[in-house]
Motif scaffolding. Structure first.
Motif, PDB file in Angstrom:
ATOM      1  N   LYS A 202       0.843  -1.190   0.000  1.00  0.00           N
ATOM      2  CA  LYS A 202       0.000   0.000   0.000  1.00  0.00           C
ATOM      3  C   LYS A 202       0.880   1.242   0.000  1.00  0.00           C
ATOM      4  O   LYS A 202       2.009   1.223   0.517  1.00  0.00           O
ATOM      5  CB  LYS A 202      -0.901   0.012   1.240  1.00  0.00           C
TER       6      LYS A 202
ATOM      7  N   THR B 117      -4.157   0.364  -1.443  1.00  0.00           N
ATOM      8  CA  THR B 117      -3.556  -0.683  -2.281  1.00  0.00           C
ATOM      9  C   THR B 117      -3.626  -0.262  -3.743  1.00  0.00           C
ATOM     10  O   THR B 117      -4.677   0.179  -4.220  1.00  0.00           O
ATOM     11  CB  THR B 117      -4.297  -2.018  -2.104  1.00  0.00           C
TER      12      THR B 117
ATOM     13  N   GLU C 226      -7.819  -6.740  -4.156  1.00  0.00           N
ATOM     14  CA  GLU C 226      -7.104  -6.729  -2.887  1.00  0.00           C
ATOM     15  C   GLU C 226      -7.193  -8.093  -2.205  1.00  0.00           C
ATOM     16  O   GLU C 226      -6.207  -8.593  -1.653  1.00  0.00           O
ATOM     17  CB  GLU C 226      -7.653  -5.637  -1.978  1.00  0.00           C
TER      18      GLU C 226
END
Length: 406
Positions: free
Chosen positions: A111, A120, A136
């Motif tokens: 991130k 992210t 994610e």
């Protein structure tokens, strides 16, 4: 990197693994590109190169530029990393800084800091974007931080699992002397203990692994559960097909107490498709006519089962694709290889399991090679003995393909 290699890289333009940037941008702009590359398969950021490929050069000294990049990697990335830094001198004293981000970074998702939040990032072509929820999740799964197979399947209760197949597994495979009655509280508890079901907000739901292995009407709950099997008329994909089937249902078959197959699962149906759409050849050996199939069954079975067991089930709407051509069989599974796993590692017998519960149960049934080295111990030797060829492997961003030549 020498001058020739650098100029060749710049001439190729930006792509999913190469980004051009000035070195006078805000740190967050650099951080988001590095995060996106880390969450893909690594790459390089060329500092001192314009978007159109024009070389403008670093605006600061090599030492100051390196210090700046390392500070960004420490303060604006989570988890922080130490990228590789080098500088290439071009004619006229112009310098280009090269930030190299490693492939198969182990701590996905990475991130970057945006204000008070950590976001992210993913690479989509030449662009770095915010990751979707599904993307994610997939990154967490690749790093082992999320076991997707243990997630509950919305709307699918214990009654949506095939009690006949479960009884066969408990009694014949596991050797349980006693088993609870299907539908009872003890039955649900046993399924939860085996991670085939899970309790959420006081309700018992089938897990993804449970539904894939033993589910009834599996396609209704998990559209990505099966195999799209196609036999093409020639050596390339096209509209002209000899056969086209969607194979859905539980992965495992139903067997009698003596181990005879009573009802097929996805594996058996896929192998039957291959048998029906490939032929046999006959040769004389020691004066006797000997027939053999175009592909060794041990290799075909292992490749099909591996695709089902190791695919990324978080990618919705995508089946395993089984393609039969005149000269080969291709089995394509959604999702790239898990972290730290390479094609060389697969050939060498490195063991891995993206879907651990599924892998364990398929091994219990004998669908999976017992030592977890099926490519090394089954596929490669079988193809070498059959026709002297080796299986071919192709890893792409969102899929992995195995090819067996006729």
């Amino acid at each position: 990197m020498n001058q020739t290699d650098l100029l060749r890289l710049i001439a190729g333009g930006e792509n999913s693994r190469v980004e051009f940037k000035r070195d006078d941008l805000k740190p967050v702009k650099i951080a988001e590109v590095i995060a996106g590359l880390l969450n893909l398969q690594g790459g390089q950021v060329l500092l001192g190169v314009e978007d159109d490929g024009e070389i403008s050069g670093l605006t600061r000294s090599s030492g100051k530029a390196e210090e700046w990049i390392m500070q960004i990697a420490r303060d604006h990335l989570m988890p922080s990393i130490i990228p590789t830094w080098e500088v290439t001198d071009l004619e006229g004293g112009t310098m280009v800084g090269i930030v190299t981000v490693p492939a198969n970074a182990p701590d996905k998702p990475y991130k970057c800091k945006q204000g008070a939040h950590w976001v992210t990032k993913v690479r989509v072509g030449t662009t770095t974007l915010d990751a979707t929820r599904e993307e994610e999740q997939r990154l967490y799964q690749q790093s082992g931080g999320l076991r997707y197979g243990l997630k509950p399947v919305p709307g699918a209760g214990v009654a949506d699992l095939d009690a006949r197949r479960l009884k066969d597994y408990f009694v014949r495979i596991r050797g349980d002397a006693e088993m609870p009655s299907p539908g009872s509280e003890q039955w649900s508890r046993q399924l939860c203990n085996l991670e085939l079901a899970t309790e959420t907000d006081g309700e018992i739901y089938a897990t993804v692994d449970g539904m894939l292995l033993f589910g009834q009407n599996t396609g209704r709950f998990l559209p990505q559960c099966g195999i799209r099997a196609v036999c093409f008329a020639g050596n390339e994909p096209g509209y002209a097909t000899k056969s086209d089937e969607s194979i859905k249902g539980p992965l495992v078959g139903l067997f009698s107490i003596g181990g005879d197959l009573v009802e097929t699962g996805v594996v058996e149906r896929a192998l039957d498709f291959i048998r029906r759409n490939t032929g046999t050849s006959a040769t004389l050996e020691d004066g006797r006519r000997v027939e053999r199939r175009e592909f060794p069954e041990a290799a075909v079975r292992e490749v099909v089962v591996n695709a089902l067991v190791h695919r990324d089930y978080s990618i919705a709407g995508a089946d395993v694709l089984l393609s039969v051509f005149n000269d080969r069989i291709e089995v394509q599974s959604p999702g790239s290889l898990p972290n730290t796993i390479s094609i060389e590692g697969i050939r060498a017998g490195v063991r891995y399991a993206r879907n651990q519960v599924m892998m364990s149960i398929m091994r219990d049934y004998g669908y999976v090679e017992g030592l977890g080295m099926g490519i090394r111990r089954q596929v490669i030797p079988a193809m070498a003995q059959h026709n002297g060829t080796e299986p071919e492997f192709l890893e792409e961003e969102f899929r992995f393909t195995v090819c067996l030549r006729k």
